[in-house]
Write an enzyme that holds these catalytic residues in place. Structure first.
Site, PDB file in Angstrom:
ATOM      1  N   HIS A 183     -17.283  13.844   8.728  1.00 52.41           N
ATOM      2  CA  HIS A 183     -16.382  13.633   9.863  1.00 52.41           C
ATOM      3  C   HIS A 183     -17.081  13.961  11.176  1.00 52.41           C
ATOM      4  O   HIS A 183     -18.161  14.549  11.193  1.00 52.41           O
ATOM      5  CB  HIS A 183     -15.070  14.404   9.696  1.00 52.41           C
ATOM      6  CG  HIS A 183     -15.222  15.886   9.563  1.00 52.41           C
ATOM      7  ND1 HIS A 183     -15.629  16.495   8.399  1.00 52.41           N
ATOM      8  CD2 HIS A 183     -15.015  16.884  10.454  1.00 52.41           C
ATOM      9  CE1 HIS A 183     -15.653  17.807   8.578  1.00 52.41           C
ATOM     10  NE2 HIS A 183     -15.305  18.079   9.812  1.00 52.41           N
ATOM     11  N   HIS A 226     -20.847  15.379  10.036  1.00 52.87           N
ATOM     12  CA  HIS A 226     -21.115  16.540   9.176  1.00 52.87           C
ATOM     13  C   HIS A 226     -20.066  16.635   8.080  1.00 52.87           C
ATOM     14  O   HIS A 226     -18.991  16.041   8.170  1.00 52.87           O
ATOM     15  CB  HIS A 226     -21.091  17.842   9.995  1.00 52.87           C
ATOM     16  CG  HIS A 226     -19.737  18.164  10.581  1.00 52.87           C
ATOM     17  ND1 HIS A 226     -19.194  17.467  11.633  1.00 52.87           N
ATOM     18  CD2 HIS A 226     -18.805  19.086  10.225  1.00 52.87           C
ATOM     19  CE1 HIS A 226     -18.002  17.952  11.915  1.00 52.87           C
ATOM     20  NE2 HIS A 226     -17.730  18.939  11.071  1.00 52.87           N
ATOM     21  N   ASP A 260     -18.193  20.040   6.390  1.00 48.77           N
ATOM     22  CA  ASP A 260     -18.081  21.417   6.864  1.00 48.77           C
ATOM     23  C   ASP A 260     -18.936  22.375   6.035  1.00 48.77           C
ATOM     24  O   ASP A 260     -18.840  22.417   4.811  1.00 48.77           O
ATOM     25  CB  ASP A 260     -16.614  21.864   6.838  1.00 48.77           C
ATOM     26  CG  ASP A 260     -15.789  21.159   7.919  1.00 48.77           C
ATOM     27  OD1 ASP A 260     -16.363  20.804   8.960  1.00 48.77           O
ATOM     28  OD2 ASP A 260     -14.578  20.958   7.692  1.00 48.77           O
ATOM     29  N   ARG A 298      -7.238  25.373  12.294  1.00 51.15           N
ATOM     30  CA  ARG A 298      -7.792  24.862  11.035  1.00 51.15           C
ATOM     31  C   ARG A 298      -7.922  25.936   9.975  1.00 51.15           C
ATOM     32  O   ARG A 298      -8.160  27.115  10.249  1.00 51.15           O
ATOM     33  CB  ARG A 298      -9.133  24.149  11.234  1.00 51.15           C
ATOM     34  CG  ARG A 298     -10.248  24.974  11.775  1.00 51.15           C
ATOM     35  CD  ARG A 298     -11.597  24.351  11.445  1.00 51.15           C
ATOM     36  NE  ARG A 298     -11.978  24.639  10.079  1.00 51.15           N
ATOM     37  CZ  ARG A 298     -12.805  23.928   9.362  1.00 51.15           C
ATOM     38  NH1 ARG A 298     -13.358  22.848   9.862  1.00 51.15           N
ATOM     39  NH2 ARG A 298     -13.102  24.288   8.137  1.00 51.15           N
TER      40      ARG A 298
HETATM   41  C1  OGA Z   1     -13.636  20.897  12.119  1.00 45.67           C
HETATM   42  C2  OGA Z   1     -13.938  19.672  12.864  1.00 45.67           C
HETATM   43  C3  OGA Z   1     -12.906  17.956  14.198  1.00 45.67           C
HETATM   44  C4  OGA Z   1     -12.122  17.850  15.467  1.00 45.67           C
HETATM   45  O1  OGA Z   1     -12.662  21.593  12.489  1.00 45.67           O
HETATM   46  O2  OGA Z   1     -14.344  21.170  11.140  1.00 45.67           O
HETATM   47  O3  OGA Z   1     -14.929  19.059  12.619  1.00 45.67           O
HETATM   48  O4  OGA Z   1     -11.837  16.696  15.836  1.00 45.67           O
HETATM   49  N1  OGA Z   1     -13.011  19.295  13.771  1.00 45.67           N
HETATM   50  O5  OGA Z   1     -11.824  18.865  16.092  1.00 45.67           O
HETATM   51 MN    MN Z   2     -15.857  19.880  10.744  1.00 50.66          MN
END
Ligand code: OGA
Ligand code: MN
Length: 282
Positions: free
Chosen positions: A256, A99, A101, A271
């Site tokens: 990612h 995806h 974000d 995050r």
């Molecule tokens: C996010 C995500 C990846 C992870 O925080 O947007 O995709 O490895 N995290 O936690």
């Molecule tokens: Mn993400």
């Protein structure tokens, strides 16, 4: 001395010689932004940023962006805790499929940061894929389909129409069954990066419902071929987390994936998200 060390031939770089918890002056900030636009994902070891510093570093890349549908930290609406407990077995993880974000928002984030507080002994890696390289190497028939075309994005996991069935347990608390999240947002399937002018694919299997001018059924096999190409290993880099790591990614030109292979271990990252001036442009 700042050094930027690429981790693959296509995406990702380790940045060394920087202490992000101390003042980041404008010269350094500009060097870091340029490194991010070039390498798309930056990895920093041993930063151990607290929330205040994480937010301060985030704003050197763009204004903090608050996100709907996910529960932020109780005392800070700008920060999300991405958490899985050793006792959380067989739960979905936030980001556990390819995806970018919140691509279903009218104005999706420009980038995101994660700082690692607690990481599993093994597993829990994150993988990124370079969507500029993916676009530039697309076979002509796929290029002809996506060039100049829009794609429809919806907040699938959060809405009514596309919500996954059954009770959901995840690494963060998500709002579900909100009809607002079924709203269709049109974005160019190929977007031009506002900083580099380079084009990248902007499609993902979590939020993209279909290509404009095609039904869901017609789109599905085309999107499958696009995703297969867009996530080829040669466009990817994979990060093995250590506590204290800070990772920044460009959400406009990458996908990612959070690898969910660490049942029985604790994992906690904080995050933040930053925005840019305009929504995706073709
Ligand atoms: C996010 C995500 C990846 C992870 O925080 O947007 O995709 O490895 N995290 O936690
Ligand atoms: Mn993400």
């Amino acid at each position: 001395m700042l050094s930027v060390l690429p981790v693959t031939g296509n995406i990702g770089a380790f940045v060394e010689g920087v202490d992000l918890a101390s003042e980041v002056d404008e010269t350094l900030a500009e060097a870091l932004r340029q490194a991010l636009w070039t390498h798309q994902v930056l990895f920093f070891r041993d930063q151990f940023l607290d929330i205040a510093n994480l937010k301060r570093v985030t704003t050197r890349f763009g204004p903090l962006q608050r996100l709907p549908y996910v529960e932020a930290m109780p005392d800070d609406p700008d920060v999300i805790g991405v958490a899985k407990k050793a006792t959380d077995r067989k739960v979905a993880v936030f980001g556990g499929n390819w995806h970018s974000d919140f691509s279903f928002l009218g104005h999706p984030p420009a980038g995101s940061l994660l700082t690692a507080i607690e990481v599993p002994e093994v597993g829990g890696d994150t993988v990124w894929s370079n969507q500029t390289a993916a676009y530039e190497t697309l076979p002509d028939d796929l290029k002809n389909i996506v060039d100049g075309r829009a794609a429809i994005h919806v907040g699938k996991p959060h809405g009514v129409k596309f919500a996954p069935k059954g009770r959901q347990r995840s690494t963060i608390k998500m709002v579900r069954n909100d009809p607002e999240a079924d709203r269709e947002t049109f974005h160019p399937a190929v977007r031009k990066h506002p900083e580099t002018g380079r084009k990248s694919l902007f499609l993902n299997p979590v939020y993209t419902a279909r290509l404009d001018g095609m039904s869901e059924a017609e789109s599905a096999p085309v999107l499958d071929r696009l995703y297969w190409h867009a996530t080829r290993p040669e466009f990817c880099c994979r990060h093995r987390w250590q506590a204290g790591d800070l990772v920044i990614w460009d959400n406009r030109s990458t996908l990612h994936f959070a690898v969910n292979d660490y049942d029985g271990h604790d994992r906690l990252l904080y995050r933040t998200t930053f925005s840019d001036d305009h929504p995706p442009r073709g």
